[in-house]
Design a protein around this motif. Structure first.
Motif, PDB file in Angstrom:
ATOM      1  N   TRP A   1       0.773  -1.368   0.152  1.00  0.00           N
ATOM      2  CA  TRP A   1      -0.176  -0.084   0.588  1.00  0.00           C
ATOM      3  C   TRP A   1       1.076   1.313   0.120  1.00  0.00           C
ATOM      4  CZ3 TRP A   1      -5.254   0.149   0.187  1.00  0.00           C
ATOM      5  CH2 TRP A   1      -6.253  -1.405  -0.280  1.00  0.00           C
TER       6      TRP A   1
ATOM      7  N   LYS B   1      -3.984   9.111   1.215  1.00  0.00           N
ATOM      8  CA  LYS B   1      -5.119   8.346   1.023  1.00  0.00           C
ATOM      9  C   LYS B   1      -4.328   6.538   0.999  1.00  0.00           C
ATOM     10  CE  LYS B   1      -8.336  10.509  -1.940  1.00  0.00           C
ATOM     11  NZ  LYS B   1      -8.460  10.958  -3.571  1.00  0.00           N
TER      12      LYS B   1
ATOM     13  N   LYS C   1      -3.978   3.864  -1.144  1.00  0.00           N
ATOM     14  CA  LYS C   1      -3.665   3.260  -2.029  1.00  0.00           C
ATOM     15  C   LYS C   1      -2.775   1.714  -2.874  1.00  0.00           C
ATOM     16  CE  LYS C   1      -3.979   7.870  -4.371  1.00  0.00           C
ATOM     17  NZ  LYS C   1      -4.019   9.149  -5.787  1.00  0.00           N
TER      18      LYS C   1
ATOM     19  N   SER D   1      -8.379  -1.395  -8.301  1.00  0.00           N
ATOM     20  CA  SER D   1      -7.527  -0.658  -7.287  1.00  0.00           C
ATOM     21  C   SER D   1      -8.855   0.611  -6.132  1.00  0.00           C
ATOM     22  CB  SER D   1      -7.483   0.635  -8.500  1.00  0.00           C
ATOM     23  OG  SER D   1      -6.931   0.136  -9.853  1.00  0.00           O
TER      24      SER D   1
ATOM     25  N   GLU E   1      -8.444   2.826  -3.085  1.00  0.00           N
ATOM     26  CA  GLU E   1      -8.312   4.246  -2.494  1.00  0.00           C
ATOM     27  C   GLU E   1      -9.083   5.044  -0.557  1.00  0.00           C
ATOM     28  OE1 GLU E   1      -8.264   7.792  -4.619  1.00  0.00           O
ATOM     29  OE2 GLU E   1      -7.406   7.140  -5.858  1.00  0.00           O
TER      30      GLU E   1
ATOM     31  N   ASN F   1      -9.396   6.243   2.686  1.00  0.00           N
ATOM     32  CA  ASN F   1      -9.079   7.105   3.840  1.00  0.00           C
ATOM     33  C   ASN F   1     -10.741   7.318   4.570  1.00  0.00           C
ATOM     34  OD1 ASN F   1     -11.181   9.025   1.611  1.00  0.00           O
ATOM     35  ND2 ASN F   1      -9.504   9.897   1.501  1.00  0.00           N
TER      36      ASN F   1
END
Length: 76
Positions: A2, A8, A10, A49, A51, A53
């Protein structure tokens, strides 16, 4: 691994085909729902994919995101 960027976490996962990628997403959905922490993700053919947060923390990376990332890695 990661990558933390722009507040974020990712990561992109690649699979053999679309069905395998979609199955992975289904497993992640169950874990995310149990954790009540839902990813921002996308799927194109064999790749997924993420992201991550935490919106409630001002769109920053928190322990909730790190824990979800760990769980996602276990499923991959």
């Amino acid at each position: 691994m990661w990558k933390e960027e722009d507040n974020k976490l990712k990561k992109t996962f690649e699979f053999d085909d679309f069905i395998t990628a979609f199955g992975f997403m289904s497993k992640v959905a169950i874990v995310a729902e149990k954790m009540n922490h839902h990813p921002n993700w996308s799927n194109v053919y064999n790749s997924v994919s993420f992201e991550l947060n935490t919106h409630d923390a001002g769109d920053k990376v928190t322990d909730k995101d790190r824990k979800l990332a760990e769980e996602i890695d276990k499923l991959a």
